[in-house]
Each structure stands twice: as structure tokens, then as C-alpha cells.
Design an enzyme around this catalytic site. Sequence first.
Site, PDB file in Angstrom:
ATOM      1  N   ASP A  34       6.540   0.590  -7.915  1.00  0.00           N
ATOM      2  CA  ASP A  34       6.532  -0.533  -7.177  1.00  0.00           C
ATOM      3  C   ASP A  34       6.328  -1.814  -7.558  1.00  0.00           C
ATOM      4  O   ASP A  34       5.631  -1.993  -8.568  1.00  0.00           O
ATOM      5  CB  ASP A  34       5.347  -0.477  -6.196  1.00  0.00           C
ATOM      6  CG  ASP A  34       5.388   0.898  -5.034  1.00  0.00           C
ATOM      7  OD1 ASP A  34       6.361   1.681  -5.270  1.00  0.00           O
ATOM      8  OD2 ASP A  34       4.634   0.982  -4.243  1.00  0.00           O
ATOM      9  N   ASP A 154       7.235   4.815   8.281  1.00  0.00           N
ATOM     10  CA  ASP A 154       6.087   4.302   7.686  1.00  0.00           C
ATOM     11  C   ASP A 154       5.359   4.317   9.126  1.00  0.00           C
ATOM     12  O   ASP A 154       5.668   3.400   9.791  1.00  0.00           O
ATOM     13  CB  ASP A 154       6.152   2.900   7.282  1.00  0.00           C
ATOM     14  CG  ASP A 154       7.144   2.931   6.017  1.00  0.00           C
ATOM     15  OD1 ASP A 154       7.184   3.983   5.399  1.00  0.00           O
ATOM     16  OD2 ASP A 154       7.381   1.798   5.567  1.00  0.00           O
TER      17      ASP A 154
END
Length: 265
Positions: A34, A154
Site C-alpha cells: 500500500d 469494503d
Amino acid sequence: MSGLVPALGALHPPEDDMNDFASTPKLTLLPAVDVAGGKAVRLTQGEAGSETSYGDPLAAAGEWADQGAEWIHLVDLDAAFGRGSNTAILRKVIKQHRDINIELSGGIRDDASLEAAMESGAARINLGTAALENPEWAADVISRFGEAVAVGLDVRGTTLAARGWTKEGGDLWEVLARLEDAGCSRYVVTDVTKDGTLRGPNLELLREITSRTPKPVVASGGISSLDDIIALRELVPLGVEGAIVGKALYAGAFTLAEALDVAGD
């Protein structure tokens, strides 16, 4: 290494149990890189400002490649949060690791960002917010690119999170039904409350989702131990195809090589 010493009763599991597990299909692992502000970082529960920096994304990707990664989950967090992009660095990672499949995520919300992602050399892209806020566009992308597109779901409870997890994105089951109708080929499911917490994956959520779709699911969030990976591998027959591993690797809870071994590689 703490957490890896088996209990005395587990030193010699019954042969049948070992054979059953050995015959379970493998779980594909996707170590995460990330990127925020040009650095490899990990967040806690997806919150901006909770970043822990782990240095150069190229070095992080190289470490996972050296340990045998077949996939890398590469995320532009700045693009996901709508505060900039790390396109140049992400392209370097992809170019440097042509022999590894890259799943690219973060800020793919319109034709321009889609085109850039498709041209980057990534094997697969993840749609997130766009699948929630612009369902007609997302359905068109899914129909055009098929297996090259996954949709990230998510979740907090059964409510989806959008815009880098800063806004609510609708009911999970309503959105899943819509994506099924659109022909989505794969889902990346993250329990936001677990992500970056090392508290274990949400197995019940994964069981529920796989019961509602025949499409493969990639699990994300909460993996803290090799036991968690074993538990996820046991869900492979139900439809859990893979798992994204992040903070546990960076924190040294186990190595990727160890994780790949219990995942069946």
C-alpha cells in the site's frame, strides 16, 4: 517466533487430519504493498493518518518477490482517498516485477483512471468506490474487461464503505446482488474493522458472501498468524480463492515463505 509453537497435542495430529488438509486446494496469497506519499505503509482500520511507514515500495515488492510471491496487491492509497496519486511509483513496481501478477487498486473511478490502470501492465484491477457510486459505468467496465476486473467490497457490519472508507456506500447484500447481475467475476472482501488490527479475519462474513455468489472471493483484513491462513484455506472449497496479507508480514509475525507453505504452495 512467538505464536508459531504448536500446542503439545498438535505436535502429532491424526494422519487423517493431515491428509484431509493436504488435499485442500491451495489458498492464493497476495502480499500487500500500500503506497502513500511515495512510501509503503499500513493503515489501521483504513483510517487516514494511521499510517505506519515501511519504506520503499520497490523494496517491499522485491522482498515479496524474493520469498516466492505469485501475486502482489498494489494499492494507491492517495488516489483512494482522493488526495493525489503515486502512479509513477506503482508503474515502476509493475515494470520491475513483470513475472509476478499485480492486482492494482485505488482511485480507479472513471475512464481516464481506468485506461491508465489497464495500460500499467497489471494483471487485474480492483474497482471500489466507482462500483458503489457509479454502478452503470462499473457494469460496463465489468462487461468489457471480464476477468481483468474485480470489485472490492469494503464492509463494516453489512454496510459498505466508500471513498477510502470515509463514507457509507450502501447495503452489502443489495450491492452484491447488483454486481452479480452485472456479471462481476471476482470480489475482494475487506472487513474494515479488522484491517490492520491483527485480530483475525472475519470468517463468518466470508462464509456468508460465498453462500450468496458462485464467484471467487479474495479475503482481506485481520490476518495475524499462520493459523489464520490455515483457517482461510479451509474456506477454499466454499469459494475463498485467496487472501491479502499485510501488516502481519511487515510486523514480522511470519515470513511470506512460511505463509505460502501453509497456504499450499
